[in-house]
Design an enzyme around this catalytic site. Structure first.
Site, PDB file in Angstrom:
ATOM      1  N   GLU A   1       4.310  10.808  -6.423  1.00 27.36           N
ATOM      2  CA  GLU A   1       5.301   9.736  -6.203  1.00 27.36           C
ATOM      3  C   GLU A   1       5.886   9.832  -4.800  1.00 27.36           C
ATOM      4  O   GLU A   1       7.095   9.691  -4.592  1.00 27.36           O
ATOM      5  CB  GLU A   1       6.422   9.824  -7.255  1.00 27.36           C
ATOM      6  CG  GLU A   1       5.920   9.875  -8.687  1.00 27.36           C
ATOM      7  CD  GLU A   1       7.030   9.780  -9.736  1.00 27.36           C
ATOM      8  OE1 GLU A   1       8.179   9.471  -9.398  1.00 27.36           O
ATOM      9  OE2 GLU A   1       6.707  10.015 -10.919  1.00 27.36           O
TER      10      GLU A   1
ATOM     11  N   GLU B   1       9.220  15.429 -16.146  1.00 31.60           N
ATOM     12  CA  GLU B   1      10.596  15.888 -15.867  1.00 31.60           C
ATOM     13  C   GLU B   1      11.263  16.672 -16.999  1.00 31.60           C
ATOM     14  O   GLU B   1      12.370  16.364 -17.414  1.00 31.60           O
ATOM     15  CB  GLU B   1      11.461  14.680 -15.491  1.00 31.60           C
ATOM     16  CG  GLU B   1      10.882  13.905 -14.324  1.00 31.60           C
ATOM     17  CD  GLU B   1      11.681  12.661 -13.956  1.00 31.60           C
ATOM     18  OE1 GLU B   1      12.552  12.252 -14.727  1.00 31.60           O
ATOM     19  OE2 GLU B   1      11.412  12.102 -12.882  1.00 31.60           O
TER      20      GLU B   1
HETATM   21  C1  GLA Z   1      10.795   9.206 -11.457  1.00 30.86           C
HETATM   22  C2  GLA Z   1       9.759   8.706 -12.465  1.00 30.86           C
HETATM   23  C3  GLA Z   1       9.124   7.434 -12.023  1.00 30.86           C
HETATM   24  C4  GLA Z   1      10.119   6.471 -11.435  1.00 30.86           C
HETATM   25  C5  GLA Z   1      10.900   7.136 -10.333  1.00 30.86           C
HETATM   26  C6  GLA Z   1      11.918   6.228  -9.690  1.00 30.86           C
HETATM   27  O1  GLA Z   1      10.301   9.865 -10.404  1.00 30.86           O
HETATM   28  O2  GLA Z   1       8.754   9.624 -12.737  1.00 30.86           O
HETATM   29  O3  GLA Z   1       8.489   6.835 -13.110  1.00 30.86           O
HETATM   30  O4  GLA Z   1      10.984   5.996 -12.422  1.00 30.86           O
HETATM   31  O5  GLA Z   1      11.591   8.210 -10.891  1.00 30.86           O
HETATM   32  O6  GLA Z   1      11.462   4.965  -9.411  1.00 30.86           O
END
Ligand code: GLA
Length: 321
Positions: free
Chosen positions: A232, A125
């Site tokens: 994710e 990020e």
């Molecule tokens: C982001 C992070 C993850 C997690 C999610 C929310 O996407 O990369 O590690 O913290 O947020 O659960």
């Protein structure tokens, strides 16, 4: 249940689960049956492992890693460099050289403990969401400078030459942010930075992004020659923080979600040659981080398995081809 996700998708890519150590108490069988890749949702993050006195807290990650190895699952590391879940004291009174050395020592420690994992999110990020800005303002950037991303990729790769390093981000398929991510990836590649892949977090919802934008994004990331991980994945029923008045679960939304997941996996199959794994964030609807985020107290139903661990309509749609 007959055929499982990992069996059905074996010719295409690994199907992963990102979960917390507490989920092993309740979801062990389901995870072992359906998935062949594992990500620690929290347990490998810097703040979970590193203590200020220099000691390390490996037990929770150890439990997940042991489970993954017993069940012959791949382990994806998450993550080394991020602005969240990283102790603030790491950045206090530190020169750039010292911070890089601390990172090197941390990566070394993780490698000595778990061995070199096949894949790891090196940076998470780093791109800013606000339109007018490019890189996110983070403690790493403040200490190391604007080119911190290349510096940290290089340090991590020196310690772990056999690990494929990923850049991982969300809003991966919104055209504006995608353009910035692509710009950064191109800059890294042009400088010869040892980056192997792009992780699309894929925290989507039924309203956005569109399947067209997702397809276009995968195409653009893949064109850079990087491997891709869908890292994710979940599909919220709500337009982010709106829609509180809609009574859930309800059949219309359950069907829309199944359609979305069906379309998504069709795209993933088309680009399977570029995709290493598709990992869901959470196992069942009951355990999802979206229960309570971004609206406190709000239930969500973003995954393929319901509260009882039973496959939902979306599961069958993903399996139906
Ligand atoms: C982001 C992070 C993850 C997690 C999610 C929310 O996407 O990369 O590690 O913290 O947020 O659960």
């Amino acid at each position: 249940m007959t055929e499982t996700l990992k069996e059905k998708y074996a010719p295409y890519f690994k199907v992963g689960s990102a979960f917390m150590v507490c989920d092993l108490e309740t979801r062990k069988e389901l995870i072992a049956a359906q998935f062949n890749s594992v990500t620690c949702a929290n347990e490998m993050k810097v703040s979970s492992l590193m203590r200020q006195d220099g000691s390390y807290h490996f037990e929770p990650a150890d439990q997940i890693v042991a489970f993954a190895r017993e069940n012959d699952m791949a382990i994806h590391g998450h993550n080394f460099v991020w602005h969240n879940q990283t102790p603030r004291w790491l950045f206090e009174n530190v020169t750039p050289e010292e911070l890089l050395e601390k990172l090197r020592a941390h990566v070394q420690k993780v490698k000595e403990h778990f061995g070199e994992l096949a894949t790891f999110d090196a940076v998470n990020e780093a791109i800013e969401d606000k339109s007018e800005e490019y890189l996110r303002d983070t403690p790493w950037k403040r200490v190391l400078g604007d080119n911190y991303i290349s510096q940290v990729f290089r340090v991590i790769k020196e310690v772990c030459p056999n690990t494929e390093l990923y850049y991982n981000d969300y809003n991966d398929s919104f055209p504006e942010k995608r353009a910035k991510i692509i710009r950064m990836l191109k800059e890294l590649l042009a400088e010869g930075v040892p980056i192997s892949g792009m992780g699309l977090q894929a925290h989507y919802n039924l309203y956005m992004p569109s399947l067209d934008d997702i397809k276009r994004s995968i195409e653009e990331y893949a064109t850079l020659g990087l491997k891709l991980r869908i890292s994710e994945l979940d599909v919220s029923m709500y337009d982010f923080d709106k829609g509180d008045e809609i009574k859930m679960p309800n059949p219309e939304f359950t069907k829309r979600q199944a359609d979305f997941y069906g379309g998504l996996f069709k795209i993933y199959r088309e680009y399977a040659a570029h995709i290493d794994a598709v990992t869901f964030w959470g196992v069942t609807d009951k355990d999802s981080w979206l229960n309570g985020f971004p609206v406190p107290g709000r239930r969500n139903y973003p995954l393929l398995f319901d509260d009882n661990g039973q496959p939902k309509e979306a599961f069958y749609r993903v399996m139906d081809f």
